[in-house]
Design an enzyme around this catalytic site. Structure first.
Site, PDB file in Angstrom:
ATOM      1  N   HIS A  52     -12.696  -1.951   4.856  1.00  0.00           N
ATOM      2  CA  HIS A  52     -12.146  -3.056   5.636  1.00  0.00           C
ATOM      3  C   HIS A  52     -11.755  -2.539   7.021  1.00  0.00           C
ATOM      4  CE1 HIS A  52     -10.863  -5.702   1.978  1.00  0.00           C
ATOM      5  NE2 HIS A  52     -12.046  -5.131   1.792  1.00  0.00           N
ATOM      6  N   GLU A  54      -9.146  -2.945   8.797  1.00  0.00           N
ATOM      7  CA  GLU A  54      -7.788  -2.397   8.893  1.00  0.00           C
ATOM      8  C   GLU A  54      -7.704  -1.001   8.291  1.00  0.00           C
ATOM      9  OE1 GLU A  54      -7.315  -6.900   8.094  1.00  0.00           O
ATOM     10  OE2 GLU A  54      -8.680  -5.285   7.534  1.00  0.00           O
ATOM     11  N   CYS A  82      -5.859  -8.333   3.752  1.00  0.00           N
ATOM     12  CA  CYS A  82      -5.844  -8.479   2.294  1.00  0.00           C
ATOM     13  C   CYS A  82      -4.690  -7.641   1.733  1.00  0.00           C
ATOM     14  CB  CYS A  82      -7.183  -8.033   1.711  1.00  0.00           C
ATOM     15  SG  CYS A  82      -7.397  -6.241   1.670  1.00  0.00           S
ATOM     16  N   CYS A  85      -5.092  -3.818   2.278  1.00  0.00           N
ATOM     17  CA  CYS A  85      -4.838  -3.374   3.652  1.00  0.00           C
ATOM     18  C   CYS A  85      -3.356  -3.458   3.991  1.00  0.00           C
ATOM     19  CB  CYS A  85      -5.668  -4.188   4.623  1.00  0.00           C
ATOM     20  SG  CYS A  85      -7.450  -3.895   4.467  1.00  0.00           S
TER      21      CYS A  85
END
Length: 151
Positions: A52, A54, A82, A85
């Protein structure tokens, strides 16, 4: 205004990632007004479900700063982080996080993690992913060993 500029950079990373065949997620991490790291979601390239934007940004920032602790850092993400993260941000000490698009806005496109957030509010035994303790017979002292090594 500076906050908006950092968010615009995260959004441009997300737009560029769409053009490259990826998902609409980009992130920028800032410390003391300077961009330390930036990344776009790379799941489509790496086949890594944790790639991801992040998390990649946190990993790069930690490497640049030479520490796993990111106190004083702020992250700007194109979409609502999410739970994975957000948990990583808590664990490494990120000071603040901003997002441009909410889970509600992502829902019609399959981009919301609201259901995962909902699962995380339940006790582990009630979540849809079974989480059960399992320690083999005779196993003990792992954490004591770690402490003994000066950690």
């Amino acid at each position: 205004m500076q906050h908006e500029n950092f968010m615009r950079e995260a959004l441009q990373l997300a737009r560029d990632n769409i053009e490259a065949g990826g998902r609409p997620f980009g992130a920028v991490l800032v410390k003391d007004g300077q961009v330390i790291a930036r990344a776009a979601n790379s799941i489509h390239l790496d086949c890594d479900p944790t790639a991801h934007a992040e998390l990649l940004t946190l990993r790069r920032a930690a490497s640049v700063l030479g520490t796993p602790r990111l106190e004083g850092c702020v992250i700007y993400a194109s979409g609502h982080p999410c739970p994975m993260c957000l948990a990583a941000m808590h664990l490494c000490g990120v000071e603040a996080a901003y997002f441009a698009y909410s889970n509600d806005e992502g829902e019609p496109f399959g981009l919301s993690t609201a259901r995962v957030y909902q699962q995380m509010t339940l006790p582990p035994q009630q979540q849809t992913l079974p989480l059960r303790p399992l320690r083999p017979a005779g196993e003990e002292g792992l954490y004591v060993r770690w402490q003994a090594h000066g950690k």
